[in-house]
Write a protein that holds these residues in place. Structure first.
Motif, PDB file in Angstrom:
ATOM      1  N   HIS A  73       6.039 -25.412   0.079  1.00  0.00           N
ATOM      2  CA  HIS A  73       5.833 -25.289  -1.354  1.00  0.00           C
ATOM      3  C   HIS A  73       6.622 -24.096  -1.897  1.00  0.00           C
ATOM      4  O   HIS A  73       6.853 -23.107  -1.197  1.00  0.00           O
ATOM      5  CB  HIS A  73       4.347 -25.112  -1.670  1.00  0.00           C
ATOM      6  N   ILE A  74       7.004 -24.198  -3.136  1.00  0.00           N
ATOM      7  CA  ILE A  74       7.688 -23.092  -3.799  1.00  0.00           C
ATOM      8  C   ILE A  74       6.687 -21.976  -4.101  1.00  0.00           C
ATOM      9  O   ILE A  74       5.528 -22.241  -4.435  1.00  0.00           O
ATOM     10  CB  ILE A  74       8.379 -23.583  -5.102  1.00  0.00           C
ATOM     11  N   VAL A  75       7.120 -20.734  -3.928  1.00  0.00           N
ATOM     12  CA  VAL A  75       6.299 -19.571  -4.253  1.00  0.00           C
ATOM     13  C   VAL A  75       7.105 -18.677  -5.195  1.00  0.00           C
ATOM     14  O   VAL A  75       8.274 -18.383  -4.932  1.00  0.00           O
ATOM     15  CB  VAL A  75       5.902 -18.777  -2.992  1.00  0.00           C
ATOM     16  N   GLU A  76       6.498 -18.258  -6.289  1.00  0.00           N
ATOM     17  CA  GLU A  76       7.171 -17.410  -7.264  1.00  0.00           C
ATOM     18  C   GLU A  76       6.377 -16.130  -7.500  1.00  0.00           C
ATOM     19  O   GLU A  76       5.153 -16.157  -7.568  1.00  0.00           O
ATOM     20  CB  GLU A  76       7.349 -18.148  -8.597  1.00  0.00           C
ATOM     21  N   GLU A  77       7.093 -15.026  -7.614  1.00  0.00           N
ATOM     22  CA  GLU A  77       6.472 -13.745  -7.935  1.00  0.00           C
ATOM     23  C   GLU A  77       7.294 -13.056  -9.021  1.00  0.00           C
ATOM     24  O   GLU A  77       8.523 -13.037  -8.955  1.00  0.00           O
ATOM     25  CB  GLU A  77       6.401 -12.835  -6.704  1.00  0.00           C
ATOM     26  N   ASN A  78       6.622 -12.507 -10.011  1.00  0.00           N
ATOM     27  CA  ASN A  78       7.269 -11.693 -11.037  1.00  0.00           C
ATOM     28  C   ASN A  78       6.782 -10.263 -10.877  1.00  0.00           C
ATOM     29  O   ASN A  78       5.574 -10.007 -10.874  1.00  0.00           O
ATOM     30  CB  ASN A  78       6.922 -12.213 -12.434  1.00  0.00           C
ATOM     31  N   ARG A  79       7.726  -9.350 -10.720  1.00  0.00           N
ATOM     32  CA  ARG A  79       7.371  -7.949 -10.503  1.00  0.00           C
ATOM     33  C   ARG A  79       8.009  -7.069 -11.564  1.00  0.00           C
ATOM     34  O   ARG A  79       9.166  -7.289 -11.963  1.00  0.00           O
ATOM     35  CB  ARG A  79       7.806  -7.487  -9.112  1.00  0.00           C
ATOM     36  N   HIS A  80       7.263  -6.086 -11.995  1.00  0.00           N
ATOM     37  CA  HIS A  80       7.777  -5.105 -12.960  1.00  0.00           C
ATOM     38  C   HIS A  80       7.571  -3.718 -12.379  1.00  0.00           C
ATOM     39  O   HIS A  80       6.493  -3.388 -11.882  1.00  0.00           O
ATOM     40  CB  HIS A  80       7.051  -5.224 -14.295  1.00  0.00           C
ATOM     41  N   TYR A  81       8.636  -2.908 -12.425  1.00  0.00           N
ATOM     42  CA  TYR A  81       8.557  -1.530 -11.921  1.00  0.00           C
ATOM     43  C   TYR A  81       9.165  -0.623 -12.985  1.00  0.00           C
ATOM     44  O   TYR A  81      10.289  -0.847 -13.443  1.00  0.00           O
ATOM     45  CB  TYR A  81       9.331  -1.396 -10.608  1.00  0.00           C
TER      46      TYR A  81
END
Length: 328
Positions: free
Chosen positions: A27-35
């Motif tokens: 399955h596709i896995v997506e993560e959005n990160r902000h630093y």
């Protein structure tokens, strides 16, 4: 597998990222990160597929941004620097440096990564695609070595490989695929399949380029290279009514021979074919994304006669532009 990033610009000074070495990702896995801190403002979208990691980065930095980087695994990557610049200098001088200016790209394999990354621009926008050997074997199968040519030989011998000693400008056909990846709004299994197909499409283009390209050093100077970049920018801005080759030579300060020769070396095709390809890609955007008729698109890209445009489009794509209206 582990990556270590260290910089005075990070609040915690050191960031360690670990990766699971799963045999297959269904399955596709997506993560959005902000630093964000006083020195940086970074947004990263990470998309994980089966054997592929896609990173879409939008960064605001206080240059020069310097970071120590180390990966404890072989590093296979397609790097597209849409805006900004990236300079990797290895700790071991026997290993190759990787410099990618704004608007350029490179494909590389580094068995070991331990060195310094420097970003000299306050704004960076990149697409970075990491992949592994298992993915390549799954896609290309027994024909991997034949398909990937010198790149495959580097993987087999575990030696560093750079597609280009000097990173190349991103060509229009690949730029369109990049935008497809960045702007993909599908979900779930459809998105997984779509993105994998786009990664395979880019790899196929680059592997074919490796097989066909001349591995000798290009004979243009850095000054000539900048003038060729200027010529391409002029063509982009004047697509509807581009200058002739004599006019372009005067505008850039290059003689016509150098202009034609070096333009083909840098962009992989003659000037007139490059203009035609740009026009066709622009026409597709106008018809599909903006609802133009075929005639309107033809006039907007510089064709006085829509039938001439239709004939040129059919020669290039083997179907009529009117078919685009059906699918838009």
């Amino acid at each position: 597998m582990k990556s270590i990033f260290q910089s005075e610009h990070f609040t915690e000074k050191k960031i360690v990222k670990t990766y699971t070495n799963a045999r297959a990702r269904k399955h596709i896995v997506e993560e959005n990160r902000h630093y964000e801190n006083a020195a940086v403002n970074i947004d990263i979208k990470e998309i994980m597929l089966d054997g592929i990691h896609i990173y879409i980065r939008n960064e605001k930095l206080k240059p020069p941004f310097i970071m120590q980087v180390e990966h404890d695994f072989p590093f296979m990557k397609m790097h597209f620097e849409m805006e900004g610049s990236s300079k990797y200098k290895p700790l071991d001088p026997k290993n190759p440096a990787v410099n990618i200016p704004s608007g350029h790209y490179n494909l590389f394999f580094l068995p070991k990564v331990k060195g310094t990354l420097t970003y000299d621009s306050p704004i960076r926008k990149t697409l970075e695609i990491n992949f592994n050997k298992r993915f390549l074997k799954r896609v290309f199968g027994p024909s991997l070595m034949d398909a990937s040519s010198a790149y495959g030989q580097a993987l087999l011998s575990n030696t560093p490989f750079l597609m280009w000693e000097k990173s190349k400008p991103i060509p229009p056909n690949i730029l369109l695929i990049i935008q497809d990846i960045i702007n993909c709004n599908f979900d779930g299994s459809i998105k997984k399949t779509y993105l994998e197909s786009k990664v395979i499409e880019v790899l196929s283009i680059l592997f074919n380029e490796i097989k066909n390209k001349n591995h000798t050093e290009q004979d243009y100077t850095e000054i000539d290279f900048l003038k060729i970049k200027e010529a391409e920018a002029i063509l982009q801005k004047n697509l509807k009514n581009p200058p002739t080759i004599p006019e372009l030579a005067i505008l850039t300060g290059l003689n016509q021979f150098k202009l034609k020769q070096h333009f083909k070396q840098v962009y992989g095709k003659p000037i007139f074919k490059y203009i035609t390809d740009l026009r066709m890609e622009k026409a597709i955007q106008l018809i599909v994304d903006h609802g133009h008729t075929v005639s309107e698109a033809a006039y907007d890209i510089g064709y006085k006669n829509p039938q001439h445009f239709t004939a040129a489009f059919k020669r290039k794509f083997n179907y009529l532009p009117s078919k685009l209206k059906i699918h838009s």
